[in-house]
Structure formats: structure tokens, C-alpha cells
Design an enzyme around this catalytic site. Structure first.
Site, PDB file in Angstrom:
ATOM      1  N   LYS A 181      47.662  40.535  37.085  1.00 53.30           N
ATOM      2  CA  LYS A 181      46.724  40.201  38.169  1.00 53.30           C
ATOM      3  C   LYS A 181      47.049  40.967  39.453  1.00 53.30           C
ATOM      4  O   LYS A 181      46.165  41.272  40.242  1.00 53.30           O
ATOM      5  CB  LYS A 181      46.791  38.689  38.416  1.00 53.30           C
ATOM      6  N   ASP A 185      40.878  29.671  35.004  1.00 52.72           N
ATOM      7  CA  ASP A 185      41.798  30.080  36.060  1.00 52.72           C
ATOM      8  C   ASP A 185      42.636  31.215  35.470  1.00 52.72           C
ATOM      9  O   ASP A 185      43.486  30.976  34.611  1.00 52.72           O
ATOM     10  CB  ASP A 185      42.670  28.879  36.458  1.00 52.72           C
ATOM     11  N   GLU A 228      39.509  30.722  44.315  1.00 55.53           N
ATOM     12  CA  GLU A 228      40.414  29.659  43.848  1.00 55.53           C
ATOM     13  C   GLU A 228      40.440  28.453  44.793  1.00 55.53           C
ATOM     14  O   GLU A 228      40.342  27.308  44.332  1.00 55.53           O
ATOM     15  CB  GLU A 228      41.823  30.227  43.644  1.00 55.53           C
ATOM     16  N   ASP A 277      48.559  26.867  48.306  1.00 54.79           N
ATOM     17  CA  ASP A 277      48.739  27.213  46.894  1.00 54.79           C
ATOM     18  C   ASP A 277      50.058  27.959  46.689  1.00 54.79           C
ATOM     19  O   ASP A 277      50.178  29.137  47.005  1.00 54.79           O
ATOM     20  CB  ASP A 277      47.545  28.086  46.457  1.00 54.79           C
TER      21      ASP A 277
END
Ligand code: AMP
Length: 618
Positions: A87, A23, A187, A211
Site C-alpha cells: 500500500k 479495507d 477510511e 487511526d
């Protein structure tokens, strides 16, 4: 259609090699495997430490690189050389992120609006993929240290909304870290797998994955049927997460003490200290009713009731995103069979309750929300290794397929290990004024320069009507049918002219050849990416010279003599740097030229706008 494993050390085919799940997160990253004995997914951690590795990279003055907890310490003391949230930059051009540029404490280079962003640390320039590769390398080493075996293969997760460029940047990062990236997985799909959803062919469910991490919020709606996950819709807020909750608590304390936020900014150390107290309070209040702590001689107090009142607006915002995601998918709340919670911030009881109340069913929160995505990635890795026979394995492309772009670079349209049948398309444009043809050369392979890959076919798109450079819109599309036949089509969208060609993608490639091509791509990853970065820097440099030249010709009368002279000198320096094999030098010279031209370019643009606005009611 093949799916083979290679041992990077020996180059031989290997079936039993370990594949890790990673991850690669905005705030934290982690690596997981399927435990060889229990067959259960586990996140890897060193003794007594957390499985989470902060996604932070620090560069010191002499070029040493540290990653994770160690690097995080420098966020306050050396913000310029400490890279976080990389990211957010993956696969992005400066244009994409310029509105949020101020949220980065390090330097994000804006030398060309179209090209991919770069980050400066010290005197060096790094692509987001390179920066992410440092994090992946740390995870790889961590796994190797714990497992006492080489780790060369991984499944890496990305948000469901990541586009092609962002996924490709993630693959590049893996390759640079010495990892064979077997698959990029969404994800929310990974999180669902961790809850056992989709592991049986007969599973047929609609899932909501909520999330809420440290800095981002995503809601994804998925449909699983016949072992295939389909993303129905995604929504969210890329700047909403636990950090905002911490900030709101700090604000509350400051209000209580009658201190202004401006005053807080003046004392960075105090600001950081109180922020950490706020985070501690938030975590404490997940299990307790009152938080109380002495800090700098003052008592910091907050009750769960006050805390919940403070965060209600954030919770409401996420629920609005959920409602939008449902609307986009054309679904009613009742259609959702399962709600899965991901991200550390979903530990807040009010959040769990509110999300449960919104969807009208209790949420799934039994798996550690920090680890759930990595655990799912490990399950996906296990499926790819062929260990879970229950899950449908689709035919896949054994090598990436793409076309040649500027400077001989390989531009991948369909990445290796993609499902078959498949289709992908991307738009390109002309480089020269009045350009009437475009050569489309199709390649197969994993290397960054087409000369190192296999050429499958080439054809010319002709009769493009005359127009200025950059205006033509040539869409190149790849379509692979169930038999592995690839049809490549190029179409100029403004005029409609088109041409296509049929290719058999796997033309007589033996397993040994395939294996060699994969191995080459990993052993040469470093040089390949360096060459790519150099070619890209050169192309950007050349484009900058061209646009500057054009701009000056058009606006000479509005530019002072001194500005013209400085520009000429900077252009000459950039021109010279293009002849050398040093991408950092090219970036530095491009930056310098931009620094000189920006003030007069802005001045001329502003003047043009004000003339255009004259006489118009605003
Ligand atoms: P992630 O990005 O998923 O690693 O989530 C990190 C975020 O979760 C940070 O903002 C943490 O402060 C937050 N977090 C971790 N544990 C808790 C907890 N028990 N209660 C509330 N927030 C938490």
C-alpha cells in the site's frame, strides 16, 4: 445520471447483487457485508479464524502465489519474494519513496524516477496495483466461499490523504481482481459510518478519527453535514505504529540483558522470535499488569508501568500530529464533537486515555478497531445499493472521463461514480523540444486504451511558446456542472495560452450501452492492464534511451571508452526489447542500462556539484 448493477456472469442488469466493503490495509486487509437478516455489518471470517488477512503476497520459484497468513511465514525465510506493505507503493514513483526504499526487503525498481514503481519478484515485475489485486482476489474468494455466491462488486477504502494516482491504482487493483469498484471511500469516513455517524440527513458534527495501526498513524478531521462528509485536514506519520512499539519493547529487553542491537540483527530467527514475544507482551498488557515469559532460556519481563513509560514518546508524537491537524483545519479542540478510534494499536489503554484527555472527551471505541473501517465500507456499499433511504445519494458520473496520453492510454481525470458537480485537473508536459501544439482528446469509459472507449471531443492547444521538452506545463481541467455538462480546458501555465471546449458527457447513451461498457471493462481487465503495462514500459524505455543519449552527448569527455561501449551495447539491447511484447524483458534491459550508466552519471554529477560549491562557504 444512472447507477446500475450488472451481473458479471450473465451481463444482465441486477439490483439485488451483494456489494462487499473492503479495507485494503498496509498490514492487514478484510472484507465485510451487511448481514442479510440482522441488517448489521459483519466482517467475514472462516470458522475459527481471524477476519484479518495479512496484506502479504508470496511468489514461489514456479510462479505460485500465496496471500495472507500463509505468505507471512515467508517474510523471514524468503524476504526477496515476499511482498508486504505494498500500500505504501500505490500510485508512487521511485522518487516519492526513495528515502524509504531500504525499509522494503524486496526489490523496488528504480529505472526511472518519474514513472510508477515496480516490484521484482523472481524474474517478473509487478506494479503495486497488480500486487494489491492478489490481496483483493483472496478477499473476493474468501467472501464467495463463505457466502456461497459470486461477489463482483465492492467498495474499497483508502486513507483520506490518498491522491488521484493512489486512488486510481486502488481502482485498477480492484478491476484486476475482477471487482467492479463502485466507490473508493476514505477510511475515516467509513469508520465514522460504522459508528452510525452521518447516517441521518440532520447529522451535523465535527469528528476526529484517530487511526493507529501496525505501521502507520493517521489523524483525520471530518465535518458531516447534510449527509456529506468533508475532510477538513489530515496529519500523521506513515512510519509510526504498533511495529515501533514492539521494537521499543525488544530494545528494552536487550538493554536489560546487556545485548547490543547489532548482535540481534545477526540472528534473524532470534530477532523475529523476540519481536513476536514483544507483540504478545504488548497485547497482554492491554488487560494485565505484568508480562512474564521464558524465551530461549531467558526470562522476559515487563510491567505495564514500564511499558507505558517506553511508549510515552510515541503517544506524544501522535498527539502533536493531532494538534497540527486541528491547526490546519483552523479548529480548537472544543470544536470536536466525536473522537473515533481505529486500528489495533488503539487497544492500548494508555493510548485511549491520552487521546481522550487531549480532546477533552471520552473516545468512541465500542466497535472492533481492526474491523471498523471494513464495517463502514459495508455500510457505504449498502447505501449505494439503495438500501438506506435516509442517506442522501448524490448524482454521479456513470462512466469515467479522461484524456488520451502517450501510447494511446486513457488517463482518467474524473472516475466513474464521482459526485456531480465535480472538477479535476492534472498537469501534462511536452514530449519534443520546441513542441508548439498539444492535442487534447476527451474520452468516456472504463477501458485502459482509449481506442476501446467513447471519444467525446478533441481540440488542439496551439501557440505553446518554444521550449525544451518537458518544460511546458499544460494543465488540463475537467469541470462537470450539475446538469452533466463537461467543460474541458487546457492551459499552458508558463505562457498562459489556453483553449476550452464544452461537451455533453452522457450523449445519448442507453442503459444497455452503459451496461456493456462496464461489463467489457471487467471481462477485459487482465488484457487491458497487461497492454497498459507494456505501453508504459515501452514509453519509459524510449525515454531512458533518449535521456541516456542526451547525457552521453553532453558528457562524452568524462566517460571512459569501456563505459561508452558497454552503454552502447545495453542501449541496443533495450532498443531491441522495445520491439517485443514483453514488459519484463524491457524492464530487465532498462535495469541493465541503468546499472551501467549510474556509476559514471553519479561521478559526473558529483564533479559538477563540487565545482559549483568551490569558493562558496558551506
Ligand atoms: P491494524 O494495522 O489496524 O490491523 O493494527 C495492527 C496492530 O495492532 C499491530 O501492531 C498489533 O500488534 C496491534 N494490536 C492488536 N491488538 C492489540 C492489543 N490488544 N494491544 C495493543 N496492540 C494491539
Amino acid at each position: 445520471m444512472a447507477k446500475i448493477g450488472i451481473n458479471i456472469a450473465t451481463g444482465s442488469l441486477q439490483k439485488e447483487e451483494i456489494i462487499v466493503g473492503i479495507d485494503l490495509g498496509t498490514t492487514n486487509s478484510l472484507v465485510a457485508i451487511i448481514h442479510p437478516e440482522t441488517k448489521q455489518p459483519v466482517a467475514l471470517k472462516e470458522h475459527n479464524s481471524s477476519s484479518l488477512v495479512p496484506s502479504v503476497v508470496h511468489f514461489d520459484a514456479v510462479g505460485n502465489i500465496t496471500v495472507g497468513e500463509e505468505a507471512k511465514k515467508y517474510l523471514v525465510t524468503e524476504p526477496h519474494n515476499t511482498i508486504f506493505s505494498v500500500k505504501r507503493l500505490m500510485g508512487k514513483s521511485y522518487n516519492d519513496i526513495k528515502d524509504n526504499a531500504s525499509s522494503f526487503s524486496y526489490k523496488v525498481i528504480d529505472d526511472s524516477n518519474q514513472a510508477m514503481v515496480k516490484v521484482q519478484a523472481g524474474t517478473k515485475f509487478y506494479s503495486p496495483a497488480e500486487l494489491s489485486s492478489f490481496i483483493l482476489k483472496e478477499l473476493k474468494q474468501r467472501a464467495e466461499h463463505i457466502l456461497k455466491t459470486p461477489v463482483n462488486k465492492a467498495v474499497i477504502t483508502v486513507p483520506a490523504y490518498f491522491n488521484d494516482a493512489q486512488r486510481q491504482a486502488t481502482r485498477d487493483a480492484g478491476k484486476l481482481a475482477g471487482l467492479d469498484v463502485l466507490r473508493i471511500v476514505n477510511e475515516p469516513t467509513a469508520a465514522s459510518l460504522a459508528y452510525g455517524l452521518g447516517l441521518h440527513k440532520e447529522d451535523d458534527k465535527t469528528i476526529a478519527v484517530y487511526d493507529l495501526g501496525g505501521g502507520t498513524f493517521d489523524i483525520s478531521l471530518l465535518k458531516i453535514s447534510g449527509g456529506i462528509f468533508e475532510v477538513l485536514s489530515t496529519n500523521g506519520d506513515t512510519y509510526l505504529g504498533g511495529d515501533d512499539i514492539d521494537h521499543a519493547i525488544v530494545k528494552h529487553w536487550l538493554q536489560q540483558a546487556g545485548v547490543s542491537e547489532a548482535a540481534l540483527q545477526e540472528n534473524k530467527k532470534f530477532a523475529q522470535g523476540i519481536r513476536l514475544q514483544a507483540e504478545a507482551a504488548k497485547i497482554f498488557l492491554s488487560e494485565n499488569d505484568n508480562f512474564e515469559k521464558l524465551f530461549n532460556g531467558d526470562k522476559l519481563l515487563i510491567s505495564r508501568q514500564t511499558f507505558e513509560k517506553i511508549i510515552q514518546p510515541f503517544v506524544d508524537k501522535t498527539l502533536t500530529c493531532c494538534a497540527n491537524a486541528l491547526k490546519d483545519a483552523g479548529l480548537k479542540k472544543e470544536a470536536i464533537d466525536v473522537v473515533v478510534m481505529v486500528g489495533g494499536s488503539t487497544r492500548v489503554p494508555l493510548i485511549k486515555e491520552s487521546v481522550g484527555a487531549f480532546f477533552g472527551r471520552p473516545v468512541n471505541d465500542s466497535v472492533n478497531p481492526d474491523e471498523v473501517v471494513a464495517l463502514g465500507a459495508a455500510i457505504q456499499a449498502d447505501i449505494l445499493a439503495g438500501n438506506n433511504k435516509d442517506v442522501l445519494l448524490l448524482d454521479i458520473t456513470p462512466l469515467s472521463l479522461g484524456i488520451e496520453t502517450m501510447g494511446g492510454l486513457m488517463d482518467v481525470l474524473i472516475p466513474r461514480n464521482s459526485k456531480i458537480p465535480n472538477k479535476a485537473s492534472r498537469q501534462y508536459t511536452t514530449q519534443k523540444d520546441g513542441q508548439s501544439g498539444m492535442k487534447i482528446s476527451v474520452y468516456q469509459g472504463e477501458r485502459d486504451m482509449v481506442k476501446d472507449n467513447r471519444k467525446l471531443a478533441a481540440f488542439n492547444l496551439t501557440n505553446i511558446p518554444s521550449m525544451p521538452a518537458g518544460l511546458a506545463k499544460v494543465e488540463v481541467s475537467f469541470l462537470i456542472n450539475a446538469d452533466g455538462i463537461l467543460v474541458v480546458k487546457a492551459k499552458e501555465l508558463r505562457s498562459g495560452v489556453e483553449q476550452s471546449i464544452e461537451v455533453k458527457a452522457q450523449q445519448d447513451l442507453t442503459d444497455a450501452e452503459l451496461e456493456k461498457m462496464l461489463l467489457d471493462s471487467i471481462t477485459n481487465a487482465k488484457e487491458d492492464i497487461a497492454t497498459r503495462a507494456l505501453v508504459e514500459a515501452r514509453t519509459e524505455g524510449e525515454q531512458l534511451l533518449e535521456t541516456t543519449e542526451k547525457f552521453i552527448q553532453k558528457n562524452t569527455s568524462h566517460i571512459t571508452k569501456e563505459e561508452l561501449m558497454q552503454t552502447a551495447a545495453a542501449m541496443q539491447a533495450l532498443q531491441l526489447s522495445l520491439t517485443m511484447d514483453d514488459k519484463d524483458l524491457i524492464h530487465t534491459k532498462a535495469e541493465a542500462l541503468n546499472g551501467i550508466s549510474r556509476p559514471y552519471a553519479e561521478r559526473i554529477m558529483d564533479a559538477a556539484i563540487s565545482i559549483a560549491m568551490k569558493g562558496k562557504a558551506v
